[in-house]
Design an enzyme around this catalytic site. Structure first.
Site, PDB file in Angstrom:
ATOM      1  N   ASP A  42       0.828  -1.216   0.000  1.00  0.00           N
ATOM      2  CA  ASP A  42       0.000   0.000   0.000  1.00  0.00           C
ATOM      3  C   ASP A  42       0.862   1.265   0.000  1.00  0.00           C
ATOM      4  OD1 ASP A  42      -2.036  -1.922   0.452  1.00  0.00           O
ATOM      5  OD2 ASP A  42      -1.786  -1.723   2.610  1.00  0.00           O
ATOM      6  N   ASN A 169     -15.369   1.721   7.115  1.00  0.00           N
ATOM      7  CA  ASN A 169     -14.249   1.151   7.850  1.00  0.00           C
ATOM      8  C   ASN A 169     -13.148   2.209   7.777  1.00  0.00           C
ATOM      9  OD1 ASN A 169     -12.383  -0.480   9.063  1.00  0.00           O
ATOM     10  ND2 ASN A 169     -12.292  -2.004   7.434  1.00  0.00           N
ATOM     11  N   VAL A 170     -12.748   2.775   8.909  1.00  0.00           N
ATOM     12  CA  VAL A 170     -11.934   4.000   8.904  1.00  0.00           C
ATOM     13  C   VAL A 170     -10.450   3.676   8.700  1.00  0.00           C
ATOM     14  CG1 VAL A 170     -13.615   5.314  10.222  1.00  0.00           C
ATOM     15  CG2 VAL A 170     -11.833   4.073  11.445  1.00  0.00           C
ATOM     16  N   ASP A 172      -7.164   3.416   5.334  1.00  0.00           N
ATOM     17  CA  ASP A 172      -6.694   3.843   4.015  1.00  0.00           C
ATOM     18  C   ASP A 172      -6.838   5.352   3.778  1.00  0.00           C
ATOM     19  OD1 ASP A 172      -6.329   1.161   3.732  1.00  0.00           O
ATOM     20  OD2 ASP A 172      -7.717   0.885   2.071  1.00  0.00           O
ATOM     21  N   SER A 189     -13.001   1.872   3.020  1.00  0.00           N
ATOM     22  CA  SER A 189     -12.731   0.541   2.520  1.00  0.00           C
ATOM     23  C   SER A 189     -14.033  -0.230   2.471  1.00  0.00           C
ATOM     24  CB  SER A 189     -11.706  -0.137   3.433  1.00  0.00           C
ATOM     25  OG  SER A 189     -11.388  -1.432   2.983  1.00  0.00           O
ATOM     26  N   TYR A 190     -13.912  -1.559   2.570  1.00  0.00           N
ATOM     27  CA  TYR A 190     -15.098  -2.410   2.621  1.00  0.00           C
ATOM     28  C   TYR A 190     -16.037  -1.859   3.705  1.00  0.00           C
ATOM     29  CZ  TYR A 190     -11.795  -5.802   0.510  1.00  0.00           C
ATOM     30  OH  TYR A 190     -10.863  -6.451  -0.276  1.00  0.00           O
ATOM     31  N   SER A 222     -19.023  -4.069  -0.253  1.00  0.00           N
ATOM     32  CA  SER A 222     -18.375  -4.284  -1.557  1.00  0.00           C
ATOM     33  C   SER A 222     -16.874  -4.061  -1.430  1.00  0.00           C
ATOM     34  CB  SER A 222     -18.966  -3.341  -2.602  1.00  0.00           C
ATOM     35  OG  SER A 222     -18.863  -1.993  -2.193  1.00  0.00           O
ATOM     36  N   GLU A 225     -11.602  -0.139  -2.045  1.00  0.00           N
ATOM     37  CA  GLU A 225     -10.778   0.467  -0.995  1.00  0.00           C
ATOM     38  C   GLU A 225      -9.648   1.282  -1.606  1.00  0.00           C
ATOM     39  OE1 GLU A 225      -9.265  -2.744   1.354  1.00  0.00           O
ATOM     40  OE2 GLU A 225      -7.800  -3.358  -0.146  1.00  0.00           O
TER      41      GLU A 225
END
Length: 478
Positions: A42, A169-170, A172, A189-190, A222, A225
């Protein structure tokens, strides 16, 4: 006047004088670049003085002076170089997220000259996550925590019970200045998808009253992300890069992009689809079928060679990219990690140049960056044998295999596929095209270094009006 433009002017004058057959345009001669590879999952890029740094998950850190030779500085939290004592500095965050490592981080230098590290921690199999910011005087730390300001999972925030189908989802994070010098953070993200928040430049924290921020795309778990936003002053668009699919070697990870005239959207793809409605079907988890037709695809699984069970000459699950714009040269770069065929979960960083079509959509060079510069070419420099990679929009573990074609000087394409091709009169500012079975791909010819053949070859990168990429790599005689 640059040497490139002077050479092109001389060529043009000679052509006008009738000496077409006696002239070859200057073609950049590349030397074997001797790549030095690193593993940073990443990778998020920042330039400080004359060095590029990439920071990623697990506190991975690397640097390079030229985007070709990389030096690994840290490869895990246990070799962390970012904090004086990461376990102590983030002990509450580790406890909340029930993890022992960091996930994808982002580094940015604000106008006060200080460096801000946006970190996140996540348990991985649920949206039990925390996101915060730390500050340092130097790009490589040591960083001191300011505040962890977003939580997801079990902790209620903003007066509402957490709902994983619509709340993020906190993780990235990517922080950037827009064209009007406002500071933003895109993340997610997801779970509930990708969101964006306006930040307070004085503190590096979100401005009050935004909650989780504005939803940009995704939801119902889904697999979308890794958001990253790049502004292009020439097109006037903000480009939202995201990764679809799963990051493992069999997860079908791939890079896609959408664009907007404003940093907080709405974003749309090449076919005019609004991305804020792209999400999994209600009641589903990891429903790739619901999302796979949306967004402009830049790269996915492929092999440079027909699979013989042994080759690793290709990419599996390339994704979670950042980008870099060089103001001096006008060049754009995409930086991402990728896995490889027949190499398990081993991953490395790759850097590819990025070009923009006349319609303002990005395309990636088929081969990794080796110091190449796009130039003008003649038909006899482009007409040759190629390996052609025709992608699709599937999210799958399958990979695209090459087909053999020839670009003939009469504008015809022959071999495994038939069609037509055209070299633009100005390959730098205009689009060349490849037409195969009624589908036209518009993009750029670029001469580049091919590691597999150990020589300089011609390549083509293009995109169809459905947002599907095409790569071509010249196959020279051995």
């Amino acid at each position: 006047m640059t040497k490139k433009r002077l050479a092109f002017l001389c060529l043009t004058m000679c052509l006008l004088a009738g000496c077409k057959n006696q002239v070859e345009p200057v073609r950049q001669q590349l030397q074997d670049p001797q790549f030095e590879n690193v593993s940073v999952h990443d990778p998020s890029i920042i330039k400080s003085d004359d060095e590029f740094y990439i920071v990623g998950s697990h506190a991975m850190l690397a640097k390079s002076a030229d985007l070709i030779k990389w030096e690994q500085l840290a490869d895990s939290v246990s070799t962390d170089m970012l904090f004086e004592d990461i376990r102590e500095e983030l002990k509450e965050e580790f406890a909340y997220a029930k993890t022992t490592t960091l996930w994808a981080s982002d580094l940015v230098q604000l106008k006060n000259g200080k460096y801000y590290l946006y970190y996140c921690l996540c348990v991985g199999d649920s949206p039990l996550s925390v996101l915060g910011v730390a500050v340092a005087d130097a790009v490589d730390g040591p960083f001191k925590k300011i505040e962890s300001f977003l939580y997801s999972g079990t902790s209620p925030q903003f007066g509402q019970t957490y709902d994983a189908t619509k709340h993020p989802n906190v993780i990235d994070p990517h922080v950037f200045y827009d064209n009007g010098e406002k500071l933003w953070m895109v993340y997610g993200s997801y779970s509930g998808g990708i969101f964006i928040l306006e930040l307070d430049e004085a503190t590096g924290l979100p401005q009050e009253g935004q909650g989780y921020g504005k939803h940009l795309l995704g939801g119902n778990h889904s697999r979308i992300e890794a958001p990253y936003i790049q502004y292009n002053k020439d097109t006037g668009y903000y480009y939202l890069f995201i990764s679809f699919g799963g990051l493992t070697a069999d997860g079908g990870y791939q890079i896609r992009v959408a664009r907007s005239k404003t940093p907080n959207g709405p974003y749309e793809d090449m076919e005019g689809n609004l991305m804020d409605s792209v999400k999994g079907a209600a009641g589903t988890v990891f429903d790739d079928f619901s999302i796979q037709d949306y967004g402009v695809k830049l790269i996915g699984n492929f092999s440079y060679e027909a699979d013989d069970g042994l080759t690793n000459a290709g990419y599996l699950s390339p994704g979670h990219n950042s980008t870099y714009y060089d103001e001096e040269t006008g060049n754009y770069y995409a930086i991402f990690h990728t896995r490889f065929l027949n190499a398990g979960e081993m991953h490395e960083v790759r850097v590819h140049q990025m070009y923009f079509t006349e319609d303002g959509w990005p395309v990636l060079a088929p081969l990794r960056y080796s110091g190449e510069a796009i130039d003008q070419y003649q038909i006899n420099q482009v007409a040759s044998s190629y390996r052609l990679l025709a992608f699709n929009k599937d999210i799958t573990a399958d990979f695209i295999e090459p087909q053999s074609v020839q670009l003939n000087k009469n504008g015809k394409l022959a071999g495994d596929l038939s069609g037509e091709w055209q070299l633009a009169s100005d390959n730098i500012t205009e689009d060349s095209s490849i037409k195969i079975e009624g589908v036209t791909y518009r993009g750029k010819f670029v001469s580049n270094w091919d590691e597999r053949q150990e020589k300089q070859v011609m390549t083509f990168t293009g995109i169809s009006d459905k947002g599907i990429p095409l790569f071509m790599i010249e196959e020279k005689e051995k």
